[in-house]
Every structure is written in structure tokens, then in C-alpha cells.
Design an enzyme around this catalytic site. Structure first.
Site, PDB file in Angstrom:
ATOM      1  N   ARG A  98       0.807  -1.223   0.000  1.00 46.99           N
ATOM      2  CA  ARG A  98       0.000   0.000   0.000  1.00 46.99           C
ATOM      3  C   ARG A  98       0.846   1.283   0.000  1.00 46.99           C
ATOM      4  O   ARG A  98       0.624   2.181  -0.824  1.00 46.99           O
ATOM      5  CB  ARG A  98      -0.968  -0.005   1.189  1.00 46.99           C
ATOM      6  CG  ARG A  98      -2.211  -0.856   0.978  1.00 46.99           C
ATOM      7  CD  ARG A  98      -3.203  -0.659   2.112  1.00 46.99           C
ATOM      8  NE  ARG A  98      -4.409  -1.470   1.987  1.00 46.99           N
ATOM      9  CZ  ARG A  98      -5.484  -1.127   1.277  1.00 46.99           C
ATOM     10  NH1 ARG A  98      -5.486   0.011   0.606  1.00 46.99           N
ATOM     11  NH2 ARG A  98      -6.543  -1.904   1.239  1.00 46.99           N
ATOM     12  N   SER A 158     -21.705 -30.650 -21.632  1.00 41.72           N
ATOM     13  CA  SER A 158     -21.074 -30.910 -22.928  1.00 41.72           C
ATOM     14  C   SER A 158     -22.158 -30.973 -23.999  1.00 41.72           C
ATOM     15  O   SER A 158     -23.230 -31.529 -23.772  1.00 41.72           O
ATOM     16  CB  SER A 158     -20.305 -32.237 -22.878  1.00 41.72           C
ATOM     17  OG  SER A 158     -19.950 -32.664 -24.178  1.00 41.72           O
ATOM     18  N   LYS A 164     -21.553 -35.827 -19.021  1.00 41.34           N
ATOM     19  CA  LYS A 164     -20.385 -35.215 -18.382  1.00 41.34           C
ATOM     20  C   LYS A 164     -20.774 -34.022 -17.501  1.00 41.34           C
ATOM     21  O   LYS A 164     -21.741 -33.321 -17.777  1.00 41.34           O
ATOM     22  CB  LYS A 164     -19.382 -34.743 -19.440  1.00 41.34           C
ATOM     23  CG  LYS A 164     -18.711 -35.866 -20.211  1.00 41.34           C
ATOM     24  CD  LYS A 164     -17.658 -35.319 -21.160  1.00 41.34           C
ATOM     25  CE  LYS A 164     -16.489 -34.732 -20.407  1.00 41.34           C
ATOM     26  NZ  LYS A 164     -15.484 -34.140 -21.310  1.00 41.34           N
ATOM     27  N   ASN A 186     -18.322 -31.130 -16.278  1.00 42.40           N
ATOM     28  CA  ASN A 186     -16.944 -30.659 -16.334  1.00 42.40           C
ATOM     29  C   ASN A 186     -16.638 -29.664 -15.201  1.00 42.40           C
ATOM     30  O   ASN A 186     -17.456 -28.778 -14.915  1.00 42.40           O
ATOM     31  CB  ASN A 186     -16.676 -29.974 -17.676  1.00 42.40           C
ATOM     32  CG  ASN A 186     -16.810 -30.940 -18.836  1.00 42.40           C
ATOM     33  OD1 ASN A 186     -16.338 -32.068 -18.768  1.00 42.40           O
ATOM     34  ND2 ASN A 186     -17.466 -30.497 -19.910  1.00 42.40           N
ATOM     35  N   ARG A 225      11.122  10.249 -18.969  1.00 47.66           N
ATOM     36  CA  ARG A 225       9.773   9.715 -19.166  1.00 47.66           C
ATOM     37  C   ARG A 225       9.784   8.822 -20.395  1.00 47.66           C
ATOM     38  O   ARG A 225      10.385   9.160 -21.411  1.00 47.66           O
ATOM     39  CB  ARG A 225       8.727  10.823 -19.356  1.00 47.66           C
ATOM     40  CG  ARG A 225       7.295  10.302 -19.586  1.00 47.66           C
ATOM     41  CD  ARG A 225       6.243  11.413 -19.540  1.00 47.66           C
ATOM     42  NE  ARG A 225       6.282  12.083 -18.248  1.00 47.66           N
ATOM     43  CZ  ARG A 225       6.738  13.329 -18.074  1.00 47.66           C
ATOM     44  NH1 ARG A 225       7.173  14.019 -19.121  1.00 47.66           N
ATOM     45  NH2 ARG A 225       6.766  13.861 -16.876  1.00 47.66           N
TER      46      ARG A 225
END
Length: 355
Positions: free
Chosen positions: A184, A272, A278, A280, A311
Site C-alpha cells: 500500500r 457438454s 459429463k 466438467n 519519461r
């Protein structure tokens, strides 16, 4: 398709509205206004503009109508939006135009906006890390005693408990929260260097102006960091470490969910189009993808460390392209982790494993 984070349907997988909003045009323009208004008031306090001119200019800065198309055209010409924004604000300020942007440079405005953005982002990420820590603690309470097979190099090793596996997921979270806290002071910093980073444009009142602006904006005051991007790169590194830890959770869950292993049961999974049987482990896979994405982007942030002379345009632009995506990636990974952990119905099993 330009970005999966904003695509009409891929957003549903990759997007995070709360994190993306921090980088929105509306929020960033608000940060630009906050910088310019704070500068105008500080210059009046330092006696660098006539009495009431700074306050009058600040009030106009905070409310002036801004032509966003003009900012876009100006960015295409100038390489950044601030010159056009300053022209618009000075035109709106009329007799008070001398209090607008004098003593600052475009990078001061945009870097301070970055600091304000990262301040908000850190709060969001820490809140989600803490929520995830609580969720994993709850899973440890309910699933911790269950048996699992410990695996090394993806081969069966020795029996462990679900609590052992959960502990490996939970352990890095406190370190990530602490790392964000430690960053921070480094990233929540005012930028006010003026044309070549020396604050020479503000004369002897430079330190006073910077201190007042930092206080008003809720940022740290310190040395100019126009070309020292190490803190920004360190922040990006922290983002990659967070998603790396979450990617480990995702990889473990995906492997545990394999048919034949069946060490985790999820309440929901992805379907699927060809194999309706299935389910997943989509969110687990997503965590792996997001971890790998941030790891690849980190190299770009390290490339952006090379700022030539006083810069760099090229290196600075690279930050604009990469850091917002890394931040949304990290926020999305945390949100997905929370959802995935909430979907865990069982982890391990009640019976002891045998080799």
C-alpha cells in the site's frame, strides 16, 4: 473479439464487473478531476494563484461537462488523454484557467489515478481473500477428517486427510493479504513531478503543494516515481502470486474430480454439447487458466520497468495494456474460487485409504 473480459458471452466466464468498474472511463475521469481539483486548491493555499481562484477553478473542474469523443481524438494525437482534458478544463474555467494543471504534467495525473485505482483494488482483493479463507476454514470443519490419498508427482504416495489438502490451499492466503498491505505505501502514492520529474514547476512551494494534495486524496506523499516503476511491477507480481495459489486449488480440484479418482463431489459443473453425461469442473479449469494468464503478463510488466531518461511513452503504454487485465484476472479468480469452494459437497471419503 478483442478481450475475453468484456466479450458479450465470454465475459460470463472471465469477467468481473466490480473489478472492471475500477478501470471504467467514468471512474478514471473522476480520478483525473480529483487530482486537478486538489492541485488548484493547493496552489491557492501556497499563494501561487490569487485568492479564491483555486477554489473557483476546482469547483469548475469537478462539474465541467467533458467531451469524451474529444478525449479519444486527443489521445490518438497526443498519445494520452490529459492534454485534451486540460484544454477542455481551462476553457471551462475562463478567468480561473491559470489555476488548472499549472505545475503538473500528464503523467502526474494518470499515475495518481493509477494509485487511487490500486487503492480500491487492494481493498476488493483483500476482502475476497478473507472471504475465501473463511470458506476454506468452514470446509476444514466439515470435510477435514475425511481420508484422501496423498499424491506426489501425480502418483499415489501415502494417506492424508482432506484437512491436509485444504491447509495447503489456505496457507498462502494470509501471506497474500499481508503482501497487499505491505504494498500500500508503495503504490498508493501521489505523483507530482512536473514536466521533468523535479517539481521545479512549483518552485519552493512544491513540497507544500504535494503534501496538501496527498492528504486530500488519501495517498502517500513521497519521492517522484515517474521512471521508477518497481512498485507497480511488484504489485503485478503480487497479483500473479495470488492467482498462482488459486490455480493450485483449481488444478487439485480438477484432478480430484476425475472419474475413477472421485475425491471431490461438486454441486454443479459444466455441460457438454456432445456428451450429456459429463459434468466438467469448469471453474477449477478456469483457475488454472487465469493463473497461467497472469504469469505470462508479468513478463510484460517487467518489460515496462525500462523507462528511458525522464519519461517513457512506450514502456508506460505497456502498463495501460497489461495491469488492468491482470487486476480483473485476479478478482475473477478469487470470485471463482469462492464459488467453487461453495460447490464442494464432499471432499475425500469417510473410509481410510489403503495403498
Amino acid at each position: 473479439m478483442i478481450s475475453v473480459f468484456e466479450h458479450p458471452w465470454l465475459f460470463g466466464l472471465f469477467g468481473d464487473e466490480e473489478a472492471a468498474a475500477l478501470w471504467s472511463a467514468e471512474v478514471q475521469l473522476g480520478h483525473f478531476r480529483a487530482f486537478e481539483a486538489a492541485l488548484a486548491r493547493a496552489k491557492e493555499s501556497a499563494g501561487q494563484v490569487p485568492p479564491n481562484h483555486g477554489e473557483a477553478a476546482a469547483s469548475i473542474i469537478e462539474t465541467a461537462e467533458i467531451d469524451l469523443h474529444g478525449l479519444a481524438r486527443g489521445t490518438g494525437t497526443d498519445g494520452l488523454p490529459i492534454p485534451n482534458l486540460v484544454r477542455q478544463l481551462r476553457a471551462a474555467a475562463g478567468d480561473y484557467h491559470a489555476a488548472v494543471h499549472t505545475g503538473a504534467t500528464s503523467q502526474d495525473v494518470m499515475d495518481t489515478a493509477l494509485s487511487l485505482t490500486l487503492k480500491a483494488l487492494t481493498g476488493l482483493l483483500q476482502d475476497r481473500l478473507k472471504d475465501l479463507d473463511v470458506k476454506l476454514a468452514e470446509l476444514t470443519q466439515t470435510q477435514g477428517p475425511n481420508a484422501l490419498m496423498g499424491r506426489t508427482r501425480m502418483q499415489a504416495a501415502l494417506p492424508i486427510t482432506a484437512g491436509d489438502r485444504l491447509a495447503s490451499w489456505r496457507q498462502p492466503l494470509a501471506s497474500h493479504i499481508a503482501a497487499l498491505d505491505a504494498l500500500r505505501p508503495q503504490v498508493e502514492r501521489l505523483q507530482l513531478g512536473g514536466a521533468v520529474g523535479t517539481r521545479g514547476d512549483s518552485g519552493q512551494a512544491g513540497p507544500q503543494i504535494a503534501a496538501q494534495m496527498a492528504s486530500v486524496l488519501g495517498l502517500q506523499d513521497g519521492p517522484v516515481w515517474h521512471t521508477d516503476r518497481s512498485s507497480v511491477a511488484a504489485y503485478a507480481g503480487c497479483l500473479s502470486l495470488i492467482t498462482g495459489s488459486l490455480g493450485k486449488i483449481g488444478q487439485d480440484v480438477a484432478l480430484m474430480a476425475q472419474q475413477g479418482i472421485d475425491e471431490v463431489t461438486l454441486a454443479a459443473g459444466g455441460g457438454s454439447s456432445a456428451m450429456p453425461h459429463k459434468s466438467n469442473p469448469v471453474l477449477a479449469e478456469l483457475l488454472v487458466t487465469l493463473a497461467r494468464f497472469n504469469a505470462t503478463q508479468l513478463a510484460g510488466m517487467h518489460q515496462a520497468l525500462v523507462h528511458e531518461q525522464e519519461r517513457s511513452g512506450a514502456a508506460w503504454m505497456l502498463e495501460w495494456m497489461i495491469l488492468p487485465q491482470m487486476s480483473v484476472t485476479t478478482a475473477r479468480a478469487l470470485a471463482a474460487s469462492l464459488t467453487l469452494c461453495a460447490q464442494i459437497k464432499s471432499l475425500g471419503n469417510k473410509r481410510a485409504h489403503s495403498i
